[in-house]
Scaffold this motif. Structure first.
Motif, PDB file in Angstrom:
ATOM      1  N   PRO A 156       0.830  -1.209   0.000  1.00 57.18           N
ATOM      2  CA  PRO A 156       0.000   0.000   0.000  1.00 57.18           C
ATOM      3  C   PRO A 156       0.867   1.263   0.000  1.00 57.18           C
ATOM      4  CG  PRO A 156      -0.753  -1.551   1.663  1.00 57.18           C
ATOM      5  CD  PRO A 156       0.578  -2.056   1.183  1.00 57.18           C
ATOM      6  N   ARG A 157       0.308   2.317  -0.524  1.00 59.71           N
ATOM      7  CA  ARG A 157       0.968   3.624  -0.478  1.00 59.71           C
ATOM      8  C   ARG A 157       0.681   4.294   0.863  1.00 59.71           C
ATOM      9  NH1 ARG A 157      -0.715   3.204  -5.975  1.00 59.71           N
ATOM     10  NH2 ARG A 157       1.021   3.627  -7.420  1.00 59.71           N
ATOM     11  N   THR A 158       1.644   5.054   1.355  1.00 62.21           N
ATOM     12  CA  THR A 158       1.419   5.785   2.600  1.00 62.21           C
ATOM     13  C   THR A 158       0.539   7.006   2.381  1.00 62.21           C
ATOM     14  OG1 THR A 158       3.468   7.035   2.256  1.00 62.21           O
ATOM     15  CG2 THR A 158       3.598   5.020   3.589  1.00 62.21           C
ATOM     16  N   ARG A 159       0.435   7.460   1.119  1.00 56.79           N
ATOM     17  CA  ARG A 159      -0.423   8.608   0.822  1.00 56.79           C
ATOM     18  C   ARG A 159      -0.972   8.484  -0.593  1.00 56.79           C
ATOM     19  NH1 ARG A 159      -0.668  13.648  -1.507  1.00 56.79           N
ATOM     20  NH2 ARG A 159      -1.765  15.279  -0.306  1.00 56.79           N
ATOM     21  N   VAL A 160      -2.289   8.457  -0.694  1.00 61.84           N
ATOM     22  CA  VAL A 160      -2.986   8.521  -1.973  1.00 61.84           C
ATOM     23  C   VAL A 160      -3.649   9.892  -2.042  1.00 61.84           C
ATOM     24  CG1 VAL A 160      -4.874   7.585  -3.357  1.00 61.84           C
ATOM     25  CG2 VAL A 160      -3.392   6.046  -2.072  1.00 61.84           C
ATOM     26  N   PRO A 161      -3.429  10.652  -3.104  1.00 62.01           N
ATOM     27  CA  PRO A 161      -3.973  12.015  -3.145  1.00 62.01           C
ATOM     28  C   PRO A 161      -5.485  12.042  -3.307  1.00 62.01           C
ATOM     29  CG  PRO A 161      -2.952  11.457  -5.239  1.00 62.01           C
ATOM     30  CD  PRO A 161      -2.635  10.324  -4.302  1.00 62.01           C
ATOM     31  N   ALA A 162      -6.082  13.128  -2.832  1.00 63.20           N
ATOM     32  CA  ALA A 162      -7.514  13.338  -3.049  1.00 63.20           C
ATOM     33  C   ALA A 162      -7.789  13.385  -4.550  1.00 63.20           C
ATOM     34  CB  ALA A 162      -7.959  14.637  -2.391  1.00 63.20           C
ATOM     35  N   ARG A 177     -10.286  12.415  -0.051  1.00 62.09           N
ATOM     36  CA  ARG A 177      -9.230  13.138   0.658  1.00 62.09           C
ATOM     37  C   ARG A 177      -7.957  12.309   0.628  1.00 62.09           C
ATOM     38  NH1 ARG A 177     -11.242  13.389   6.784  1.00 62.09           N
ATOM     39  NH2 ARG A 177     -13.017  14.359   5.719  1.00 62.09           N
ATOM     40  N   ALA A 178      -6.840  12.935   0.922  1.00 62.59           N
ATOM     41  CA  ALA A 178      -5.573  12.219   0.927  1.00 62.59           C
ATOM     42  C   ALA A 178      -5.514  11.278   2.127  1.00 62.59           C
ATOM     43  CB  ALA A 178      -4.411  13.205   0.972  1.00 62.59           C
ATOM     44  N   THR A 179      -5.252   9.998   1.851  1.00 65.10           N
ATOM     45  CA  THR A 179      -5.146   8.993   2.902  1.00 65.10           C
ATOM     46  C   THR A 179      -4.174   7.916   2.433  1.00 65.10           C
ATOM     47  OG1 THR A 179      -6.906   7.583   2.005  1.00 65.10           O
ATOM     48  CG2 THR A 179      -7.584   9.305   3.557  1.00 65.10           C
ATOM     49  N   PRO A 180      -3.723   7.050   3.335  1.00 68.51           N
ATOM     50  CA  PRO A 180      -3.022   5.840   2.873  1.00 68.51           C
ATOM     51  C   PRO A 180      -3.997   4.971   2.077  1.00 68.51           C
ATOM     52  CG  PRO A 180      -2.655   6.223   5.220  1.00 68.51           C
ATOM     53  CD  PRO A 180      -3.757   7.152   4.801  1.00 68.51           C
ATOM     54  N   GLY A 181      -3.459   4.099   1.227  1.00 63.99           N
ATOM     55  CA  GLY A 181      -4.351   3.243   0.456  1.00 63.99           C
ATOM     56  C   GLY A 181      -3.592   2.231  -0.376  1.00 63.99           C
ATOM     57  N   GLY A 182      -4.255   1.124  -0.643  1.00 63.16           N
ATOM     58  CA  GLY A 182      -3.623   0.049  -1.389  1.00 63.16           C
ATOM     59  C   GLY A 182      -4.309  -0.293  -2.695  1.00 63.16           C
ATOM     60  N   TRP A 183      -5.191   0.589  -3.189  1.00 64.93           N
ATOM     61  CA  TRP A 183      -5.891   0.309  -4.437  1.00 64.93           C
ATOM     62  C   TRP A 183      -5.017   0.683  -5.629  1.00 64.93           C
ATOM     63  CZ3 TRP A 183     -11.860   0.898  -4.598  1.00 64.93           C
ATOM     64  CH2 TRP A 183     -12.430   0.369  -3.425  1.00 64.93           C
ATOM     65  N   GLN A 184      -5.384   0.168  -6.806  1.00 62.83           N
ATOM     66  CA  GLN A 184      -4.684   0.485  -8.046  1.00 62.83           C
ATOM     67  C   GLN A 184      -5.196   1.831  -8.567  1.00 62.83           C
ATOM     68  OE1 GLN A 184      -2.359  -1.574  -9.203  1.00 62.83           O
ATOM     69  NE2 GLN A 184      -2.832  -3.608  -8.408  1.00 62.83           N
ATOM     70  N   PRO A 236     -11.530  -5.839  -0.458  1.00 63.26           N
ATOM     71  CA  PRO A 236     -11.635  -6.674   0.282  1.00 63.26           C
ATOM     72  C   PRO A 236     -12.692  -6.320   0.690  1.00 63.26           C
ATOM     73  CG  PRO A 236     -10.915  -5.401   1.002  1.00 63.26           C
ATOM     74  CD  PRO A 236     -11.486  -5.427   0.251  1.00 63.26           C
ATOM     75  N   GLU A 237     -12.523  -6.359   1.284  1.00 68.88           N
ATOM     76  CA  GLU A 237     -13.593  -5.637   0.718  1.00 68.88           C
ATOM     77  C   GLU A 237     -13.677  -4.297   1.394  1.00 68.88           C
ATOM     78  OE1 GLU A 237     -16.175  -9.565  -0.405  1.00 68.88           O
ATOM     79  OE2 GLU A 237     -17.119  -7.631  -0.214  1.00 68.88           O
ATOM     80  N   ALA A 238     -13.556  -4.175   2.662  1.00 75.51           N
ATOM     81  CA  ALA A 238     -13.472  -2.896   3.299  1.00 75.51           C
ATOM     82  C   ALA A 238     -12.030  -2.453   3.279  1.00 75.51           C
ATOM     83  CB  ALA A 238     -13.996  -2.978   4.725  1.00 75.51           C
ATOM     84  N   GLY A 239     -11.820  -1.156   3.423  1.00 75.68           N
ATOM     85  CA  GLY A 239     -10.463  -0.635   3.374  1.00 75.68           C
ATOM     86  C   GLY A 239     -10.179  -0.081   2.005  1.00 75.68           C
ATOM     87  N   ALA A 240      -9.120   0.691   1.894  1.00 80.39           N
ATOM     88  CA  ALA A 240      -8.791   1.304   0.613  1.00 80.39           C
ATOM     89  C   ALA A 240      -7.292   1.389   0.443  1.00 80.39           C
ATOM     90  CB  ALA A 240      -9.417   2.696   0.541  1.00 80.39           C
TER      91      ALA A 240
END
Length: 240
Positions: A156-162, A177-184, A236-240
């Motif tokens: 996962p990335r530590t920061r995904v931009p808004a 909003r900007a958050t950590p996230g593991g999506w493509q 996964p269902e939950a999480g991003a």
């Protein structure tokens, strides 16, 4: 979860009291979850739903909270005839996208197409918000066919931009909003501010049941779905 009373089972759902004043309805898949949620809203609008304070859909569940008698409601919902959700009901929110995400090439390879084809393929499908979670205004959108499902990133990335337009499993999403996230990440919504605006009566733009179209920024859909179109400005269902 603790068993708080009688459970109603049918081939399509399981309904069990969750505490003294809530009912948890479990469905076998996302399609039937969306259909049950739509039926709950239809019955509430028609005045035939028993008192319910809050309706909270999830990936495979619908929670009915503030229910005077959960056991009685469990027996009632077990007898409901729930039709499939129609793809042409409700207004459409258009999300403009620049298909310039850092994972565009990886997704293209998984799909077996060129990077310049991802936008057209992603935008060719109709989406609906199944449920919300992870962050305020973050909607989990279903509509991608199984052949276009992609795994989450291994790291996962530590920061995904808004405004990042993202894919994971069966879902599409736009990060409000900007958050950590593991999506493509396949693209960018130029102005993500409309996704979450606390000054609006309904702060979230993408609420459960909302239909969504992704359009190339600066372009438009070939035809407008019935029910009206509410474009979002680019200014996964939950999480991003």
């Amino acid at each position: 979860m603790t068993d708080d009373g009688p459970t109603a089972h049918t081939g399509a759902l399981t309904a069990r009291p969750a505490g003294a004043h809530a009912l948890l309805v479990e469905l076998p898949d996302a399609e039937r979850t969306a259909a049950f949620h739509a039926e709950v809203l239809r019955r509430r609008a028609a005045g035939t739903l028993p008192p319910v304070e809050e309706i909270v859909p999830g990936a495979r569940t619908v929670l009915l909270d503030g229910v005077p008698d959960p056991a009685a409601l469990a027996r009632r919902v077990a007898d409901w005839e729930v039709p499939p959700v129609s793809d042409d009901t409700g207004d459409v929110v258009e999300i403009p996208v620049r298909y310039d995400g850092p994972d565009l090439a990886d997704v293209a390879a998984l799909w077996g197409v060129g990077p310049d084809e991802v936008g057209a393929l992603h935008g060719s499908h109709a989406y609906r918000v199944a449920f919300c979670g992870f962050a305020p205004g973050f909607g989990y959108l279903t509509g991608l066919p199984p052949r276009l499902h992609v795994p989450r990133r291994s790291t996962p990335r530590t920061r995904v931009p808004a405004g990042a337009v993202a894919l994971a499993g069966p879902y599409s999403a736009v990060y409000p909003r900007a958050t950590p996230g593991g999506w493509q990440l396949i693209g960018t919504m130029p102005d993500p501010r409309p996704l979450w605006d606390p000054s609006r009566e309904r702060a979230a733009l993408l609420t459960p049941g909302t239909r969504v179209r992704f359009v190339t920024a600066g372009g438009s859909t070939a035809d407008t779905a019935s029910g009206g179109t509410a474009p979002v400005g680019t200014g996964p269902e939950a999480g991003a």
